[in-house]
Design a protein around this motif. Structure first.
Motif, mmCIF file in Angstrom:
data_model
loop_
_atom_site.group_PDB
_atom_site.id
_atom_site.type_symbol
_atom_site.label_atom_id
_atom_site.label_comp_id
_atom_site.label_asym_id
_atom_site.label_seq_id
_atom_site.Cartn_x
_atom_site.Cartn_y
_atom_site.Cartn_z
ATOM 1 N N MET A 93 46.488 52.031 40.048
ATOM 2 C CA MET A 93 46.064 51.440 41.197
ATOM 3 C C MET A 93 44.746 50.786 40.743
ATOM 4 S SD MET A 93 46.796 50.410 44.089
ATOM 5 C CE MET A 93 47.050 51.034 45.837
ATOM 6 N N THR A 94 44.047 51.604 39.777
ATOM 7 C CA THR A 94 42.641 51.135 39.251
ATOM 8 C C THR A 94 42.927 49.462 38.672
ATOM 9 O OG1 THR A 94 41.722 53.143 39.077
ATOM 10 C CG2 THR A 94 40.562 51.432 38.107
ATOM 11 N N ASP A 95 43.934 49.268 37.935
ATOM 12 C CA ASP A 95 44.158 47.929 37.494
ATOM 13 C C ASP A 95 44.256 46.789 38.444
ATOM 14 O OD1 ASP A 95 44.305 49.303 35.035
ATOM 15 O OD2 ASP A 95 46.461 49.323 35.090
ATOM 16 N N ILE A 96 44.605 46.984 39.824
ATOM 17 C CA ILE A 96 44.814 46.006 40.626
ATOM 18 C C ILE A 96 43.304 45.959 41.207
ATOM 19 C CG2 ILE A 96 45.598 45.660 43.112
ATOM 20 C CD1 ILE A 96 47.950 47.491 42.143
ATOM 21 N N ARG A 97 42.571 46.857 41.258
ATOM 22 C CA ARG A 97 41.174 46.704 41.933
ATOM 23 C C ARG A 97 40.376 45.838 40.762
ATOM 24 N NH1 ARG A 97 40.341 52.549 43.975
ATOM 25 N NH2 ARG A 97 41.733 52.865 42.191
ATOM 26 N N ARG A 98 40.435 46.388 39.478
ATOM 27 C CA ARG A 98 39.827 45.547 38.295
ATOM 28 C C ARG A 98 40.204 44.062 38.419
ATOM 29 N NH1 ARG A 98 39.486 50.243 33.864
ATOM 30 N NH2 ARG A 98 37.984 51.517 35.161
ATOM 31 N N ALA A 99 41.555 43.555 38.688
ATOM 32 C CA ALA A 99 42.049 42.353 38.589
ATOM 33 C C ALA A 99 41.325 41.680 39.743
ATOM 34 C CB ALA A 99 43.466 42.492 38.947
ATOM 35 N N PHE A 100 41.233 42.183 40.933
ATOM 36 C CA PHE A 100 40.590 41.489 42.098
ATOM 37 C C PHE A 100 39.157 41.168 41.807
ATOM 38 C CE2 PHE A 100 43.992 43.262 45.002
ATOM 39 C CZ PHE A 100 44.050 42.134 45.595
ATOM 40 N N PHE A 101 38.449 42.233 41.135
ATOM 41 C CA PHE A 101 37.072 42.083 40.745
ATOM 42 C C PHE A 101 36.700 41.080 39.876
ATOM 43 C CE2 PHE A 101 33.377 43.212 37.956
ATOM 44 C CZ PHE A 101 32.362 43.507 38.993
ATOM 45 N N VAL A 102 37.479 40.863 38.587
ATOM 46 C CA VAL A 102 37.840 39.901 37.670
ATOM 47 C C VAL A 102 37.873 38.551 38.154
ATOM 48 C CG1 VAL A 102 38.631 39.169 35.515
ATOM 49 C CG2 VAL A 102 37.913 41.597 35.708
ATOM 50 N N ALA A 103 39.072 38.340 39.168
ATOM 51 C CA ALA A 103 39.319 37.126 39.780
ATOM 52 C C ALA A 103 38.403 36.921 40.456
ATOM 53 C CB ALA A 103 40.601 37.368 40.501
ATOM 54 N N SER A 104 37.622 37.587 41.223
ATOM 55 C CA SER A 104 36.548 37.016 42.214
ATOM 56 C C SER A 104 35.204 36.720 41.345
ATOM 57 C CB SER A 104 36.067 38.223 42.925
ATOM 58 O OG SER A 104 36.812 38.812 43.863
ATOM 59 N N VAL A 105 34.898 37.087 40.208
ATOM 60 C CA VAL A 105 33.968 36.745 39.281
ATOM 61 C C VAL A 105 34.297 35.429 38.776
ATOM 62 C CG1 VAL A 105 32.814 37.385 37.256
ATOM 63 C CG2 VAL A 105 33.023 39.237 38.658
ATOM 64 N N VAL A 106 35.332 35.457 38.383
ATOM 65 C CA VAL A 106 35.856 34.104 37.701
ATOM 66 C C VAL A 106 35.875 32.847 38.582
ATOM 67 C CG1 VAL A 106 37.812 32.744 36.776
ATOM 68 C CG2 VAL A 106 37.159 35.142 35.864
ATOM 69 N N LEU A 107 36.439 33.047 39.803
ATOM 70 C CA LEU A 107 36.442 32.116 40.948
ATOM 71 C C LEU A 107 35.003 31.696 41.522
ATOM 72 C CD1 LEU A 107 39.396 33.043 42.974
ATOM 73 C CD2 LEU A 107 39.208 31.322 41.530
ATOM 74 N N LEU A 108 33.942 32.926 41.569
ATOM 75 C CA LEU A 108 32.649 32.563 41.910
ATOM 76 C C LEU A 108 31.962 31.700 40.793
ATOM 77 C CD1 LEU A 108 31.767 35.919 43.470
ATOM 78 C CD2 LEU A 108 31.277 33.655 44.593
ATOM 79 N N VAL A 109 32.195 31.831 39.649
ATOM 80 C CA VAL A 109 31.579 31.000 38.484
ATOM 81 C C VAL A 109 32.037 29.572 38.421
ATOM 82 C CG1 VAL A 109 31.478 30.732 36.013
ATOM 83 C CG2 VAL A 109 31.196 33.111 36.925
ATOM 84 N N PHE A 110 33.412 29.399 38.753
ATOM 85 C CA PHE A 110 33.830 28.109 38.976
ATOM 86 C C PHE A 110 33.347 27.317 40.094
ATOM 87 C CE2 PHE A 110 38.388 29.106 36.863
ATOM 88 C CZ PHE A 110 37.623 29.187 35.468
#
Length: 70
Positions: A1-18
């Motif tokens: 389940m931690t993998d899903i939370r980390r995926a949300f975290f990384v996706a949020s960072v990438v989208l905020l950078v864009f």
């Protein structure tokens, strides 16, 4: 389940950078500017929420999964 939370975290960072890269091209006071601010707020909430969940190692579905196995 931690993998899903980390995926949300990384996706949020990438989208905020864009989103940060697009801010200099947006004129303040336009509808696009408002949508950019709203999107940044929503992504920030997801980022902070997933960071907190990763930090405290909280699994909201742990009880449901354990009850289903027994």
């Amino acid at each position: 389940m931690t993998d899903i939370r980390r995926a949300f975290f990384v996706a949020s960072v990438v989208l905020l950078v864009f989103l940060a890269f697009s801010v200099p091209t947006i004129e303040p006071g336009t509808a696009t500017f408002v949508i950019t601010i709203i999107t940044a707020c929503m992504l920030s909430v997801v980022l902070v929420g997933s960071a907190i969940m990763i930090y405290v190692d909280w699994d909201p579905f742990e009880e449901i999964i354990q009850n289903g196995r027994s």
